[in-house]
Design a protein around this motif. Structure first.
Motif, PDB file in Angstrom:
ATOM      1  N   ASP A  19      -5.662   0.472 -18.492  1.00 41.75           N
ATOM      2  CA  ASP A  19      -6.202  -0.194 -17.301  1.00 41.75           C
ATOM      3  C   ASP A  19      -7.668  -0.522 -17.548  1.00 41.75           C
ATOM      4  O   ASP A  19      -8.250  -0.107 -18.568  1.00 41.75           O
ATOM      5  CB  ASP A  19      -6.030   0.699 -16.069  1.00 41.75           C
ATOM      6  CG  ASP A  19      -6.717   2.033 -16.202  1.00 41.75           C
ATOM      7  OD1 ASP A  19      -7.937   2.048 -16.478  1.00 41.75           O
ATOM      8  OD2 ASP A  19      -6.039   3.076 -16.066  1.00 41.75           O
TER       9      ASP A  19
ATOM     10  N   ASN B 153      -3.153  -3.234 -17.653  1.00 40.53           N
ATOM     11  CA  ASN B 153      -2.559  -3.344 -16.322  1.00 40.53           C
ATOM     12  C   ASN B 153      -3.672  -3.327 -15.253  1.00 40.53           C
ATOM     13  O   ASN B 153      -4.838  -3.080 -15.558  1.00 40.53           O
ATOM     14  CB  ASN B 153      -1.584  -2.189 -16.119  1.00 40.53           C
ATOM     15  CG  ASN B 153      -0.680  -2.395 -14.926  1.00 40.53           C
ATOM     16  OD1 ASN B 153      -0.563  -3.514 -14.402  1.00 40.53           O
ATOM     17  ND2 ASN B 153      -0.041  -1.331 -14.474  1.00 40.53           N
ATOM     18  N   GLN B 154      -3.244  -3.600 -14.015  1.00 43.17           N
ATOM     19  CA  GLN B 154      -4.165  -3.588 -12.868  1.00 43.17           C
ATOM     20  C   GLN B 154      -5.231  -4.665 -12.999  1.00 43.17           C
ATOM     21  O   GLN B 154      -6.394  -4.483 -12.606  1.00 43.17           O
ATOM     22  CB  GLN B 154      -4.804  -2.201 -12.701  1.00 43.17           C
ATOM     23  CG  GLN B 154      -3.784  -1.075 -12.572  1.00 43.17           C
ATOM     24  CD  GLN B 154      -4.404   0.312 -12.539  1.00 43.17           C
ATOM     25  OE1 GLN B 154      -5.598   0.449 -12.277  1.00 43.17           O
ATOM     26  NE2 GLN B 154      -3.581   1.319 -12.788  1.00 43.17           N
ATOM     27  N   ALA B 155      -4.828  -5.803 -13.554  1.00 39.26           N
ATOM     28  CA  ALA B 155      -5.765  -6.911 -13.715  1.00 39.26           C
ATOM     29  C   ALA B 155      -6.212  -7.472 -12.373  1.00 39.26           C
ATOM     30  O   ALA B 155      -7.209  -8.201 -12.310  1.00 39.26           O
ATOM     31  CB  ALA B 155      -5.124  -8.005 -14.569  1.00 39.26           C
ATOM     32  N   ASP B 156      -5.470  -7.145 -11.304  1.00 39.19           N
ATOM     33  CA  ASP B 156      -5.862  -7.628  -9.974  1.00 39.19           C
ATOM     34  C   ASP B 156      -7.209  -7.059  -9.551  1.00 39.19           C
ATOM     35  O   ASP B 156      -7.844  -7.572  -8.617  1.00 39.19           O
ATOM     36  CB  ASP B 156      -4.787  -7.258  -8.959  1.00 39.19           C
ATOM     37  CG  ASP B 156      -4.446  -5.780  -8.980  1.00 39.19           C
ATOM     38  OD1 ASP B 156      -4.922  -5.036  -8.111  1.00 39.19           O
ATOM     39  OD2 ASP B 156      -3.694  -5.365  -9.907  1.00 39.19           O
ATOM     40  N   ARG B 157      -7.661  -6.019 -10.194  1.00 42.52           N
ATOM     41  CA  ARG B 157      -8.949  -5.414  -9.842  1.00 42.52           C
ATOM     42  C   ARG B 157     -10.115  -6.132 -10.514  1.00 42.52           C
ATOM     43  O   ARG B 157     -11.279  -5.761 -10.312  1.00 42.52           O
ATOM     44  CB  ARG B 157      -8.944  -3.941 -10.262  1.00 42.52           C
ATOM     45  CG  ARG B 157      -7.924  -3.085  -9.514  1.00 42.52           C
ATOM     46  CD  ARG B 157      -7.678  -1.757 -10.211  1.00 42.52           C
ATOM     47  NE  ARG B 157      -8.910  -1.059 -10.535  1.00 42.52           N
ATOM     48  CZ  ARG B 157      -8.965   0.031 -11.312  1.00 42.52           C
ATOM     49  NH1 ARG B 157      -7.837   0.515 -11.852  1.00 42.52           N
ATOM     50  NH2 ARG B 157     -10.116   0.618 -11.561  1.00 42.52           N
TER      51      ARG B 157
ATOM     52  N   SER C 183      -0.905  -7.668 -13.869  1.00 39.83           N
ATOM     53  CA  SER C 183      -0.991  -6.925 -12.613  1.00 39.83           C
ATOM     54  C   SER C 183       0.426  -6.635 -12.149  1.00 39.83           C
ATOM     55  O   SER C 183       1.153  -7.548 -11.742  1.00 39.83           O
ATOM     56  CB  SER C 183      -1.749  -7.725 -11.548  1.00 39.83           C
ATOM     57  OG  SER C 183      -1.654  -7.076 -10.287  1.00 39.83           O
TER      58      SER C 183
ATOM     59  N   GLU D 228       0.517  -7.527  -8.287  1.00 39.59           N
ATOM     60  CA  GLU D 228       0.557  -8.921  -7.841  1.00 39.59           C
ATOM     61  C   GLU D 228       1.459  -9.790  -8.712  1.00 39.59           C
ATOM     62  O   GLU D 228       1.801 -10.914  -8.321  1.00 39.59           O
ATOM     63  CB  GLU D 228      -0.862  -9.497  -7.849  1.00 39.59           C
ATOM     64  CG  GLU D 228      -1.803  -8.816  -6.852  1.00 39.59           C
ATOM     65  CD  GLU D 228      -3.183  -9.444  -6.859  1.00 39.59           C
ATOM     66  OE1 GLU D 228      -3.451 -10.282  -7.767  1.00 39.59           O
ATOM     67  OE2 GLU D 228      -4.006  -9.089  -5.999  1.00 39.59           O
TER      68      GLU D 228
END
Length: 564
Positions: free
Chosen positions: A168, A197-201, A232, A235
């Motif tokens: 992440d 992962n968690q590219a929405d952040r 993400s 999303e």
């Protein structure tokens, strides 16, 4: 990957497995127990994986706690399958997700493969959720506080077909991820996928920066060609591209073979590193290690054995032995009896009497007469031991670890057998020490004729003296005329016999000295040849066997590298 390409790759893999087997066999004495166990385990994994389904590609998702592996699995298959929780660790056992099989055979092969992987928790999804033949595995966190979870992650990292490293934005530079996992499997770049992962952040700019930074870290890890996917799971951004990559890997059927190629290549490099072999793309070589024992080292061993065996002393004894025996046949007959009291030096040494044949006792078992020269003397043994040690050091030279130690240890084992071989050479070298010379017979005949002539002249004179003593008429004395003074024939016979005996004695001594020198040189050559053979049978043969092992190891690793 087309069927022909798959078949060709499978043939190359068979060659690689054979080469790995050869490399392990040759490297076995050079490896530690841990290194040997690792090599054998790698070989076992290779052969076992080939025995299971080649229609299924096992894709393992690895990551630290909180990286979102389980969420990513759910997002990829479009179903809430993998457990997602805030409790640490989230995943305590491996979970396999696979599409419904098209037939019973496919289901059985998948089950067999998962049994081998020891993945007991399985979930089937509808067709279309995953490419047919794909098996996604959600693994325990490799930084879990539970050691059993870390062990599962480490074990399956060594067996799954595709490695997906999930991280992440906060932990993508984590040292544990890079040093203990990604870098360890750097040679598996062809079957490695990296997901942030968690590219929405992240903003678009931050995402580009994270991708660039991760690429730089992967370059340092040795995976410069590995692509980084920004995804993400929440999303869905980046998922289509990741699914496409997974589908491409599964449908091409290359991942299984590429993983096994990488395993074989990695183990080959591990063996090479442990055994000092320098590997390039086209060859494998142990620097500074000769292919054969140099003649100079054999000469050095021969010199040491000759000094320890007292070759010069024996050669001189051969010459003395010849002169002693020659004197008994060519010396003045009146004094030859003195030579009978002289001991033959070779008989005293018990050298050279066994010829080249083996002698057997009543039991039929071979026995060897020990020479009277003490090969077991500390000085003799020390000289030979030092030569063996110098040979090992000279062969190792600047060769890398572990070859200096291996050669020293191997040749140390020959230190005990070399003295016995040297003594055997002494007692079984045929010097032809008992051989007579053709000069003896004519010299002996003439010596006896001269001696008998002198004796005849003396008897004649004694007979004449007897006539005078008995006061009987004696026959007229024949005279040898033509000299500056007439000489009675008996006197001439005595003078001629004694003079010829002296001349013959001098001639015989000269000839015997020449021939004794020749016998000495011949004995030295014969002894040195036997001692050289003794050194070659023991030290040189053992050293050459180790050099041959090195050559076979180089060939096996070169074949392994070429096939992968």
């Amino acid at each position: 990957m087309r069927a022909r390409s798959v078949s060709k790759a499978r043939g190359r893999l068979d060659v690689a497995v054979d080469a790995l087997n050869d490399a392990i066999a040759q490297a076995e004495p050079l490896l530690t127990d841990a290194e040997l166990a690792s090599a054998r385990a790698a070989r076992h994994r290779l052969t076992e994986r080939l025995e299971h389904s080649s229609e299924h590609t096992v894709i393992g998702l690895f990551g630290a706690t909180g990286s979102g592996k389980s969420s990513l699995v759910n997002a990829i298959v479009g179903a809430d399958i993998a457990r997602v929780a805030h409790r640490r660790p989230t995943t305590s056992s491996a979970l396999a997700v696979l599409p419904e099989p098209t037939d019973e055979r496919e289901g059985d092969s998948a089950s067999s493969l998962l049994d081998w992987l020891e993945i007991h928790e399985r979930h089937t999804v509808g067709r279309g959720s995953l490419p047919q033949g794909a098996i996604l595995v959600d693994l325990p966190d490799f930084d879990s506080v539970e050691s059993a979870n870390r062990e599962i992650a480490e074990r399956l990292a060594g067996t799954v077909d595709v490695l997906v490293w999930v991280t992440d934005p906060e932990k993508y530079a984590d040292a544990v991820l890079h040093t203990e996992f990604i870098r360890r499997f750097a040679r598996h770049d062809a079957v490695t996928i990296v997901v942030v992962n968690q590219a929405d952040r992240l903003s678009k700019a931050d995402g580009a920066a994270v991708r660039s930074s991760m690429k730089a870290l992967l370059d340092e890890d040795g995976l410069a060609k590995t692509e980084v996917f920004l995804v993400s799971a929440l999303e869905g951004s980046g998922l289509p591209k990741l699914r496409s990559e997974i589908a491409s890997v599964v449908e091409s059927k290359r991942a299984i073979l590429e993983r096994l190629f990488a395993d074989a290549r990695a183990e080959g490099h591990a063996i090479a590193e442990a055994t000092g072999v320098s590997i390039t793309r086209k060859s494998a070589e142990i620097p500074s290690l000769p292919r054969e024992v140099p003649d100079a080292e054999v000469d050095r061993l021969e010199e040491a054995c000759a000094a320890a065996a007292q070759v010069e002393k024996i050669s001189e004894a051969v010459a003395k032995s010849y002169r002693t025996r020659a004197g008994r046949h060519t010396g003045w007959p009146a004094l030859r009896w003195i030579g009978a009291f002289k001991v033959d030096p070779l008989e005293r040494m018990r050298i050279g009497r066994a010829s080249n044949s083996h002698r057997t006792g009543d039991s039929g078992e071979e026995f060897v007469s020990r020479s009277s020269l003490s090969i077991d003397a500390p000085g003799a043994r020390a000289r030979m031991n030092r030569a063996v040690e110098e040979c090992a050091l000279a062969l190792a030279g600047e060769a890398p670890h572990p070859w200096p130690g291996r050669l020293t240890a191997a040749l140390d084992e020959e230190k005990e057998s070399l003295p016995d071989e040297v003594d055997y050479a002494l007692t079984h070298t045929d010097f032809r020490g008992a051989e007579k010379s053709w000069t003896w017979l004519p010299l002996n005949i003439v010596q006896w004729l001269a001696f008998l002539t002198a004796i005849a002249g003396l008897v004649w004179l004694l007979a004449l003296a007897g006539f005078d003593f008995l006061q009987v008429p004696k026959p007229p004395m024949p005279m040898l005329e033509g000299l500056w003074v007439p000489v009675p024939v008996p006197t001439a016979m005595i003078i001629a016999g004694l003079g010829l005996g002296i001349l013959l004695g001098a001639l015989a001594a000269f000839l015997n000295s020449l021939i004794a020198g020749s016998r000495k040189r011949r004995a030295r050559r014969a002894l040195r040849s036997s001692l050289r053979e003794a050194a070659e049978r023991t030290v040189v043969a053992r050293a050459q066997s180790e050099l041959d092992r090195a050559a076979r190891l180089e060939a096996a690793l070169a074949a392994l590298v070429a096939s992968t």
